[in-house]
Scaffold this active site. Structure first.
Site, PDB file in Angstrom:
ATOM      1  CE  LYS A   1       9.079 -38.120  37.626  1.00 37.06           C
ATOM      2  NZ  LYS A   1       7.818 -38.557  38.270  1.00 37.06           N
TER       3      LYS A   1
ATOM      4  CG  ASP B   1       5.999 -42.378  33.782  1.00 39.99           C
ATOM      5  OD1 ASP B   1       6.517 -43.441  33.387  1.00 39.99           O
ATOM      6  OD2 ASP B   1       5.573 -42.214  34.940  1.00 39.99           O
TER       7      ASP B   1
ATOM      8  CE  LYS C   1       2.642 -43.104  34.557  1.00 33.53           C
ATOM      9  NZ  LYS C   1       2.312 -43.060  35.987  1.00 33.53           N
TER      10      LYS C   1
ATOM     11  CG  ASP D   1       6.270 -37.712  35.340  1.00 30.78           C
ATOM     12  OD1 ASP D   1       5.951 -37.151  36.401  1.00 30.78           O
ATOM     13  OD2 ASP D   1       6.688 -38.885  35.289  1.00 30.78           O
TER      14      ASP D   1
ATOM     15  CG  ASP E   1       4.225 -45.911  36.806  1.00 30.52           C
ATOM     16  OD1 ASP E   1       4.789 -45.010  36.148  1.00 30.52           O
ATOM     17  OD2 ASP E   1       3.037 -45.855  37.170  1.00 30.52           O
TER      18      ASP E   1
ATOM     19  CD  GLU F   1       8.856 -42.598  36.286  1.00 34.56           C
ATOM     20  OE1 GLU F   1       8.551 -41.396  36.314  1.00 34.56           O
ATOM     21  OE2 GLU F   1       8.066 -43.497  36.633  1.00 34.56           O
TER      22      GLU F   1
ATOM     23  NE  ARG G   1       9.835 -43.805  43.923  1.00 35.57           N
ATOM     24  CZ  ARG G   1       8.786 -44.078  44.687  1.00 35.57           C
ATOM     25  NH1 ARG G   1       8.908 -44.909  45.719  1.00 35.57           N
ATOM     26  NH2 ARG G   1       7.623 -43.532  44.442  1.00 35.57           N
TER      27      ARG G   1
END
Length: 514
Positions: free
Chosen positions: A271, A276, A283, A294, A353, A355, A357
């Site tokens: 990933k 993010d 967030k 991230d 959020d 995202e 996956r």
């Protein structure tokens, strides 16, 4: 804005002559046991009086517990001092702690003129072998790692660490030294990528870093898929997540294919969310502060392939990293959107959020359909639920094969990285699958608690039934403080586990459980 210089690491068979700018580490075993090279009949003239040192240990309560430290200045020879550090029973984890504590203490003394740390590994527990030397070399480099972004000059740094092991000339020990040096350099590179601020680290920059470091290595090919290729390939998840950013997404494929590689074709998927915000499901400010990290999963799998190539491992391996910035704009994807992934499976977006996956789904499906993978392992800072469940130092491991899970856990044990296997057997998760249902798509991306397990269940259909392991490293991918060879910031967690697994031939059994 870069990594500070690391000391040169040498492994030598005997204690060198100590000079005025040296720091000597002494490994203190359980119950305060001192090493034979200091107290035995062949000790000669010891660099520090054993009785004086034993008294200092007693005065400071240092009984050899790992991490315990006693500083013993040498009169008239500043800045040289003796740093007595607990090594406990002399296990490899204890040794990592000993090295980390000694390196950090010696680095503070560098500001007072210290230039070399002399670091004996042989202790009361016995002489150091290949595994101990490898762990020590890794720990020297990683405990001394610092990433700095400032205009002021950095403080003086240690110039050298002399690791002392009586069997240093043994070919197996020399191989351990090389493996440790390569692994540590790869982990440090992963840390560099993770720690780089996101105003620099967009998908294009990260792609360029991969090309600059990996494309020139023997038997390594790098392919970068830009927006056009992603649209043509059906990467709907990557395009949706990256659609709100001024920095277009990328998917980078790095293939290491040495001559004579066996039939195993492991693919590592990472990933790579370079920042993010949470997207329209935004967030809080506090929730965004660490989100430059991230993309730690992407950094991990890239570094593992880097090290595998540099060590000339005989197993081929491919890394696929999905790079995107999850931003807020008029072109950002929305809750209630339906995303079509590689291979045609669809997802209803309920939370922008969630995202990670979505991009992993595309990468896993691509690895299965286009790369001929025989086994899949993905690495991601995927869920806060995993950090809640296991804390900041342990990662979760889901696997569809007991053999694959056991092999990865064995590799992690040798690497000194902590994983806990999470349930994925049907009897444990069958009642959760209905939570993924959607009226308008094959699944939804926010099926609820337990969040780490439902995330794994979301990803599983994209693996095409291949043996698959999912490593949720949300906790240990970043550290809030130093501990052993881990330092504050990005950690490069799981690089060494994957490297050990690859070095063992990427083993996997067919005993599927899910």
């Amino acid at each position: 804005m870069s990594r500070l210089p690391s000391p040169r690491v040498t492994v030598v068979p005997a204690l060198p002559v100590l000079g005025p700018d040296d720091v000597l580490a002494v490994p203190v075993g359980a119950q305060g046991a001192l090493p034979p090279w200091l107290t035995g009949p062949d000790a000669g003239e010891p660099p520090v009086d054993p009785e004086f040192l034993a008294g200092a240990l007693a005065d400071t309560g240092n009984g050899g517990k790992p991490g315990g430290i006693t500083n013993v200045p040498v009169p008239g020879r500043r800045p040289r001092s003796v740093v007595a550090v607990g090594v406990g029973d002399g296990t490899v984890p204890d040794l990592r702690s000993y090295v980390g504590v000694a390196v950090r203490r010696a680095q503070t003394l560098a500001e007072h003129g210290a230039r070399r740390l002399v670091l004996p590994l042989d202790s009361a527990a016995g002489p150091a072998g290949a595994e101990e030397v490898r762990a020590a070399v890794e720990a020297v480099v990683l405990a001394g790692y610092r990433f700095r972004a400032t205009s002021t000059p950095h403080p003086p740094r240690l110039e050298e660490v002399a690791v002392v092991a009586a069997d240093a000339d043994d070919p197996a020990v020399a191989a351990g030294e090389l493996a440790g040096a390569v692994a540590a350099d790869a982990v440090a590179w992963a840390r560099d990528l993770v720690n780089t601020p996101s105003d620099t680290k967009d998908p294009a920059w990260l792609s360029d870093q991969v090309i600059a470091r990996l494309a020139r290595l023997p038997h390594v090919d790098v392919t970068v898929l830009g927006p056009g290729e992603l649209r043509a390939g059906g990467f709907g998840g990557v395009l949706a997540v990256g659609g709100g950013s001024a920095s277009p997404p990328r998917v980078v494929v790095v293939r290491y294919a040495p001559p004579g590689a066996g039939e195993s074709r492991p693919v590592l998927v990472g990933k790579g969310i370079t920042f993010d915000t949470g997207g329209l499901s935004i967030k809080t400010t506090a929730g965004m502060r660490e989100m430059k990290t991230d993309m730690a999963g992407a950094a991990t799998v890239l570094a593992a392939v880097d090290a595998a190539s540099r060590l000339e491992l005989p197993v081929g391996v491919t890394a696929v990293v999905a790079l995107a910035e999850n931003a807020v704009s008029g072109s950002a994807y929305r809750p209630a959107d339906v995303v079509r992934h590689v291979g045609g499976r669809t997802t209803e977006v309920r939370n922008t959020d969630a995202e990670g996956r979505l991009v992993l789904a595309d990468a896993l499906a691509y690895a299965h359909a286009e790369l001929g993978a025989s086994v899949l392992v993905d690495v991601a800072t995927l869920t806060g639920a995993m950090k809640t469940a296991l804390g900041a130092r342990t990662a979760g491991l889901y696997a569809t094969s007991d053999g694959l899970a056991d092999a990865l856990l064995t590799a992690a044990g040798h690497a000194g990285e902590s994983f806990w296997r999470m349930p994925l057997a049907e009897e444990h998760v069958s009642h959760l699958r209905p939570q993924l249902a959607s009226d308008v798509a094959d699944a939804n991306n926010a099926p609820g608690n337990p969040g780490s397990t439902t995330a794994a269940l979301f990803l599983q259909p994209f693996t095409g039934g291949l043996p698959w392991a999912h490593l949720d490293v949300a906790g240990p991918a970043r550290a809030g403080s130093d501990a052993a060879e881990v330092v504050k910031g990005g950690t490069g967690f799981a690089v060494r586990t994957l490297l050990r697994w690859l070095a063992a031939g990427a083993p996997v059994a067919d005993d599927r459980i899910g």
